[in-house]
Design an enzyme around this catalytic site. Structure first.
Site: not given
Ligand code: IFM
Length: 446
Positions: A76, A120, A165, A291, A293, A351
């Protein structure tokens, strides 16, 4: 006991243009919003820039060879809009387009499937000078940009994500001021949110038309939101935070419009949402990229003027070098919530990964047991979600290699491949070798 993944599970690694390419002013590329932001003092913690980054623009063949060595099934990456359309729209820069075309061919020749993210966070500064995402014309320019890429690469690229995002572009860029363009204005962030989503909605049918048969989606940063206590005030803060981070994007994309909390807290300017916009935004998707985290634990903000900004609390658990709590169960909680609340047809983890300090040992190796443990624990939670019926089709580790971590410059290493910034030497870390085995086995063994 081995944890097996479904047949055809897509294993990959992710990067983005500004974070890895460098070559900021080469071959006809124009200045981007991030070039301007990083070149202006005070924005990047170590005063660095992405001017050279990890020099991927010149080392792409070597980098693809490394991906092949690791056995990646997919890669990606994002396209730098200022390389392809230096003025934002209009004249195409063949050199910029050629770079991505060669990259795609090289990936395919190694059997690696490209997942192209169109945006991005880097766009031509000329567009920012005219208002960036706060104005509707940027969304119109994006639709043209998407068309150029889909026409040129659409015969070979079969997975597209419009945006990475969008919350970050809108809120960190236009409200919190820590990303380009560094503004502090809630109204701008809301306008940017709408224009990013509108641009996405316009681009989806264009990509479908010019890259027939491909999968089209968007990548969202999402997290479970947990109130810091059971007090009504904290519960309310968590509800607000969930509306702003998660539902602000997932709801309109699934046809529900903006969350009520937005209307409760903010009066949208009459001219912002035009007739038909919400219809455009809910264009059917093939997948949503997630994504993940860390989870967000939020507390009511006691400062009256800041009630709109719930505070984040960081519990005393293990943290990564970013200060983010390590909470793998959050991935399971998020995926199962998405399955319950929405009907998107498929998900990819686009991600997931961690920054930890890494050091090259005397023998030249880089051992990163904490990153390996982080990825393993999250994959275990992903497998748990799959077992409960979540249509999760793949996992991309962030990141393929150490790179420019935005406002944190080069102080944070997220790569499974170490990059020596002085020599640009790449060294696969122990997490990369472990990931290589997981891919080969399509399972976590032991
Ligand atoms: O480096 C970023 C990436 O660009 C977007 N998602 C989060 C990563 C780590 O902060």
């Amino acid at each position: 006991m081995a944890i097996e993944f479904p047949k055809d599970f897509l294993w990959g690694a992710a990067t983005s243009s500004y974070q890895i390419e460098g070559a900021w002013n080469e071959d006809g590329k124009s200045e981007s919003n991030w070039d301007r932001f990083s070149h202006t003092s005070g924005h990047i913690i170590d005063k660095s820039t992405g001017d050279v980054a990890v020099d991927h623009y010149h080392r792409w063949r070597e980098d693809v060879a490394l991906m092949a060595e690791l056995g990646l099934k997919a890669y990606r990456f994002s396209i730098a809009w200022p390389r392809v359309l230096p003025s934002g729209w209009g004249k195409v820069n063949p050199a910029g387009l050629g770079f991505y075309s060669r990259l795609v061919d090289e990936l395919l020749s190694h059997g690696i499937q490209p997942l192209v993210t169109l945006y991005h966070w880097d766009h031509p500064q000329v567009l920012e000078d005219r208002g960036g995402w706060t104005v509707r014309t940027t969304a119109e320019a994006f639709a043209e940009y998407a068309e150029v890429l889909a026409r040129q690469l659409g015969d070979r690229v079969t997975m597209w994500a419009t945006f990475n995002e969008p919350w970050v572009s809108a809120f960190l860029g236009y409200m919190q001021g820590v990303h380009a363009p560094g503004h502090h204005d809630l109204g701008e962030a809301v306008a940017a949110t709408h224009h990013l989503l509108l641009a996405h909605g316009w681009a989806v049918p264009i990509i479908r038309r010019d890259s027939p048969g491909s999968q089209v989606g968007i990548v969202l940063n999402m997290a479970p939101i947990v109130p810091a206590s059971s007090s009504q005030a904290d519960e309310q803060a968590a509800r607000l935070s969930d509306a702003s981070l998660n539902r602000m994007f997932a709801d309109p994309l699934s046809g529900r419009g903006y969350p009520d909390e937005l209307h409760e807290r903010y009066t949208l300017p009459a001219s912002l949402v035009q007739p038909g916009d919400m219809q455009v935004i809910k264009a059917p998707l093939d997948f949503v990229g997630i994504n993940y985290y860390f989870r967000n634990i939020v507390r009511n903000n006691e400062i009256a003027e800041e009630r709109n900004k719930p505070r984040e609390v960081f519990p005393n658990q293990e943290h990564t070098e970013m200060g983010w709590e390590v909470y793998p169960e959050g991935l399971y909680e998020l995926l199962t919530r998405l399955k319950h609340d929405y009907d998107f047809p498929a998900y990819y983890i686009t991600e997931n990964g961690a920054a930890f300090p890494d050091h090259v040992a005397a023998d030249g190796s880089v051992d990163d047991p904490r990153r390996l443990a982080y990825v393993k624990a999250h994959l275990e939670q992903a497998a748990r979600a799959i077992a409960e019926g979540v249509p999760l089709r793949g996992y991309f580790v962030w990141s393929l290699m150490d790179n420019f971590e935005w406002a944190q410059g080069y102080t944070k290493r997220f790569g499974i491949v170490y990059v020596d910034c002085a020599t640009q030497r790449r060294i696969p870390k122990s997490s990369a070798r472990w990931f290589q085995r997981v891919i080969a086995d399509n399972a976590i063994v032991g």
